[in-house]
Design a protein around this motif. Structure first.
Motif, short mmCIF file in Angstrom:
data_model
loop_
_atom_site.label_atom_id
_atom_site.label_comp_id
_atom_site.label_asym_id
_atom_site.label_seq_id
_atom_site.Cartn_x
_atom_site.Cartn_y
_atom_site.Cartn_z
N LEU A 66 -13.84 -8.45 -1.92
CA LEU A 66 -14.34 -7.86 -3.16
C LEU A 66 -13.29 -7.79 -4.26
CD1 LEU A 66 -16.74 -4.90 -2.23
CD2 LEU A 66 -17.20 -6.84 -3.73
N VAL A 67 -12.07 -7.42 -3.91
CA VAL A 67 -11.04 -7.23 -4.94
C VAL A 67 -10.76 -8.50 -5.73
CG1 VAL A 67 -8.65 -6.58 -5.37
CG2 VAL A 67 -10.01 -5.25 -3.74
N PRO A 68 -10.45 -9.64 -5.08
CA PRO A 68 -10.25 -10.86 -5.88
C PRO A 68 -11.53 -11.31 -6.60
CG PRO A 68 -10.17 -11.36 -3.52
CD PRO A 68 -10.13 -9.88 -3.65
N LEU A 69 -12.68 -11.08 -5.98
CA LEU A 69 -13.94 -11.45 -6.62
C LEU A 69 -14.15 -10.66 -7.92
CD1 LEU A 69 -16.59 -13.13 -6.25
CD2 LEU A 69 -17.57 -11.08 -5.19
N LEU A 70 -13.86 -9.37 -7.87
CA LEU A 70 -14.02 -8.52 -9.05
C LEU A 70 -13.02 -8.88 -10.14
CD1 LEU A 70 -14.56 -5.17 -7.15
CD2 LEU A 70 -16.27 -6.32 -8.57
N CYS A 71 -11.80 -9.22 -9.74
CA CYS A 71 -10.80 -9.66 -10.73
C CYS A 71 -11.27 -10.92 -11.44
CB CYS A 71 -9.46 -9.89 -10.05
SG CYS A 71 -8.65 -8.38 -9.46
N ALA A 72 -11.83 -11.85 -10.66
CA ALA A 72 -12.34 -13.08 -11.26
C ALA A 72 -13.51 -12.80 -12.19
CB ALA A 72 -12.75 -14.05 -10.15
N LEU A 77 -15.84 -12.50 -17.68
CA LEU A 77 -16.53 -11.77 -18.74
C LEU A 77 -15.65 -11.62 -19.97
CD1 LEU A 77 -18.53 -8.89 -17.01
CD2 LEU A 77 -19.41 -10.98 -18.04
N ALA A 78 -14.37 -11.33 -19.75
CA ALA A 78 -13.45 -11.22 -20.88
C ALA A 78 -13.36 -12.54 -21.63
CB ALA A 78 -12.07 -10.77 -20.39
N ALA A 79 -13.32 -13.64 -20.88
CA ALA A 79 -13.27 -14.96 -21.51
C ALA A 79 -14.55 -15.23 -22.30
CB ALA A 79 -13.05 -16.03 -20.44
N LEU A 98 -21.29 -19.51 -16.51
CA LEU A 98 -21.32 -19.96 -15.11
C LEU A 98 -20.28 -19.22 -14.28
CD1 LEU A 98 -21.71 -23.82 -15.59
CD2 LEU A 98 -23.37 -22.31 -14.48
N ALA A 99 -19.07 -19.09 -14.82
CA ALA A 99 -18.01 -18.40 -14.09
C ALA A 99 -18.35 -16.94 -13.86
CB ALA A 99 -16.68 -18.54 -14.85
N ALA A 100 -18.93 -16.28 -14.86
CA ALA A 100 -19.29 -14.87 -14.71
C ALA A 100 -20.39 -14.69 -13.67
CB ALA A 100 -19.73 -14.31 -16.07
N GLY A 101 -21.39 -15.56 -13.70
CA GLY A 101 -22.47 -15.46 -12.73
C GLY A 101 -22.02 -15.77 -11.32
N ALA A 102 -21.09 -16.70 -11.18
CA ALA A 102 -20.62 -17.08 -9.85
C ALA A 102 -19.78 -16.01 -9.19
CB ALA A 102 -19.80 -18.38 -9.95
N THR A 103 -19.26 -15.06 -9.97
CA THR A 103 -18.36 -14.05 -9.41
C THR A 103 -18.94 -12.65 -9.41
OG1 THR A 103 -17.34 -13.87 -11.62
CG2 THR A 103 -16.27 -15.33 -10.02
N VAL A 104 -20.20 -12.50 -9.79
CA VAL A 104 -20.78 -11.15 -9.80
C VAL A 104 -21.18 -10.75 -8.37
CG1 VAL A 104 -23.16 -11.95 -10.25
CG2 VAL A 104 -22.48 -9.65 -10.92
N PRO A 105 -20.77 -9.57 -7.91
CA PRO A 105 -21.14 -9.15 -6.54
C PRO A 105 -22.61 -8.79 -6.45
CG PRO A 105 -19.25 -7.91 -7.42
CD PRO A 105 -19.88 -8.61 -8.56
N GLN A 106 -23.18 -8.99 -5.28
CA GLN A 106 -24.57 -8.61 -5.01
C GLN A 106 -24.58 -7.24 -4.35
OE1 GLN A 106 -27.24 -10.51 -5.91
NE2 GLN A 106 -25.86 -12.00 -6.84
N GLY A 169 -15.88 -1.37 -11.70
CA GLY A 169 -15.56 -0.03 -11.22
C GLY A 169 -16.25 0.30 -9.91
N ALA A 170 -17.56 0.03 -9.86
CA ALA A 170 -18.30 0.32 -8.63
C ALA A 170 -17.82 -0.55 -7.48
CB ALA A 170 -19.80 0.10 -8.86
N GLY A 171 -17.51 -1.81 -7.77
CA GLY A 171 -17.05 -2.70 -6.73
C GLY A 171 -15.71 -2.27 -6.13
N LEU A 172 -14.81 -1.80 -6.98
CA LEU A 172 -13.51 -1.35 -6.47
C LEU A 172 -13.65 -0.11 -5.60
CD1 LEU A 172 -11.26 -1.87 -9.64
CD2 LEU A 172 -11.26 -3.22 -7.52
N VAL A 173 -14.53 0.80 -6.00
CA VAL A 173 -14.78 2.00 -5.17
C VAL A 173 -15.38 1.59 -3.84
CG1 VAL A 173 -16.07 4.15 -4.99
CG2 VAL A 173 -15.01 3.52 -7.16
N LEU A 174 -16.33 0.66 -3.88
CA LEU A 174 -16.96 0.19 -2.65
C LEU A 174 -15.93 -0.48 -1.73
CD1 LEU A 174 -19.83 0.14 -1.44
CD2 LEU A 174 -20.10 -2.16 -2.36
N ALA A 175 -15.03 -1.25 -2.31
CA ALA A 175 -14.00 -1.92 -1.51
C ALA A 175 -13.08 -0.91 -0.85
CB ALA A 175 -13.20 -2.87 -2.38
N ALA A 176 -12.88 0.24 -1.50
CA ALA A 176 -11.99 1.27 -0.94
C ALA A 176 -12.64 2.01 0.22
CB ALA A 176 -11.59 2.25 -2.04
#
Length: 395
Positions: A66-72, A77-79, A98-106, A169-176
């Motif tokens: 999750l952590v590298p996925l969320l960073c990507a 999104l920033a790009a 395409l990059a944003a959609g490919a890295t969004v967690p389910q 934010g939610a993904g990082l909490v979930l990863a923890a």
């Protein structure tokens, strides 16, 4: 329960993403065509790449992936925002989408996999999936409204930025929250037997294929109904009532899902699925008979009440049918099937409604598709039930 609460903002963020991108691109370019291309790229990448990402999540564990996925995702999104604000060409915007959609967690799949790992074989799993269905319904009711509000009242980029913040934010909490994460299914060094479920037999079975078909049909139901309700309301001079009409169906689904989760803990899901699908097919006849918006409002109540129980039973069967080492993949595939059904049905029914079919032709599409899927579920109901050895084999 902590992981469910942690995933809730992420669900809202994912629900905000599509409209957030629409208003971001349109607000800066003035083109809905460009906005549609970028949003479509996001959706296609999410649908196609999501199951492959889920495979990594199953193999290496949610916290590790999750952590590298969320960073990507944050970077993509920033790009996208930077490129839109800089007036970059459409090809660059599509690539960023395409990059944003490919890295969004389910988040639905991540949470469902945790419920399945914690409650495997226990009756509490059904109400847990009812809670999952409720959370998804609420997210997709609230998320789009928040995205539009942020983009129109604050800044065109605000909806996308808020969606990204909620997802990351939610993904990082979930990863923890490592204690509730499913055990990774990676094969230990030197072990030639562990991890066998990663082969086709662990996921691609006849039972799972039926469940994929069910979720595809539900997606067709959603996509067709959204377009058909809008067309019906517009044809009767009440275009502004389309949201209310669809909201009535969603409310019926929410209430039915809560009731089913509370009272059907001991039901046999393999036996319930074809019954609920048949009921959904039968009640899908009612919108074809409606002659006014208020009649359509009443006609949508019963099919709406069938939707959430169908989703709950399907999720329960996924948890019971597939190997526990591929749970995240399984739930991601069912989500992708539903998303594909929505996309294809919305496009096809839109053309049908614009042509000679009208709104009634649009309402006929989910009726036919769900009826065929109900027949498939009836045909495969024995395969979905727990297998029992003959008496001789048990002696």
């Amino acid at each position: 329960m902590a992981f469910f609460l942690a995933a809730a903002p992420g669900r809202v963020g994912v629900a905000m993403s599509g409209l957030g991108i629409v208003w971001l691109v349109h607000g800066e370019t003035g083109s809905f065509g460009a906005a549609g291309l970028v949003t479509g790229a996001f959706a296609v990448a999410e649908t196609v790449v999501g199951p492959q990402t889920a495979r990594l999540l199953d193999r290496y564990g949610q916290p590790r992936v999750l952590v590298p996925l969320l960073c990507a995702h944050a970077g993509a999104l920033a790009a996208l925002v930077a490129l839109v604000l800089a007036g970059a060409p459409g090809a660059a915007l599509v690539a960023a989408g395409l990059a944003a959609g490919a890295t969004v967690p389910q988040f639905g799949a991540l949470s469902a996999a945790r419920w399945s790992a914690l409650l495997h074989g226990r009756p509490e799993l059904t109400p847990a999936f009812a809670l999952e269905t409720l959370a998804n319904e609420v997210a997709f009711l609230v998320g789009p409204a928040l995205a539009v509000l942020a983009a129109t009242r604050v800044h065109p980029a605000a909806g996308t930025a808020a969606a990204g913040a909620l997802v990351v934010g939610a993904g990082l909490v979930l990863a923890a929250l490592r204690r509730t994460a499913p055990v990774p299914a990676a094969r230990p060094a030197g072990d030639r037997t562990a991890g066998a479920a990663h082969g086709a037999g662990g996921l691609w079975t006849r039972d799972f294929a039926v469940l994929l078909a069910v979720n595809l049909a539900l997606g067709v139901f959603f996509g067709s109904t959204q377009v058909s309700v809008s067309a019906f309301a517009d044809a009767h001079g009440a275009a502004s009532a389309a949201g209310l009409l669809y909201g009535v169906m969603s409310a019926a689904s929410l209430l039915a899902g809560l009731a089913y989760g509370r009272w059907q803990r001991d039901a046999v899901p393999a036996a319930r699925l074809p019954l609920i699908l048949t009921l959904l097919a039968c009640t899908s006849l009612l919108p074809l008979l409606a002659g006014s918006p208020w009649q359509l409002c009443l006609a949508l109540l019963l099919p709406g009440a069938c939707v959430a129980p169908c989703v709950i039973v399907s999720s329960t069967l996924v948890a019971r049918t597939v190997d526990r080492s591929v749970l995240t993949q399984a739930f991601t595939w069912t989500n992708s099937a539903s998303a594909a059904g929505i996309a294809v049905a919305a496009a096809a029914v839109g053309r049908l409604v614009d042509g000679a079919g009208g709104a009634r032709g649009g309402f006929a599409v989910p009726l036919v598709v769900v009826a065929v899927t109900a027949g498939l579920a009836w045909a495969g109901r024995r395969a979905a039930e727990p297998k029992r050895l003959p008496v001789e084999a048990r002696l």
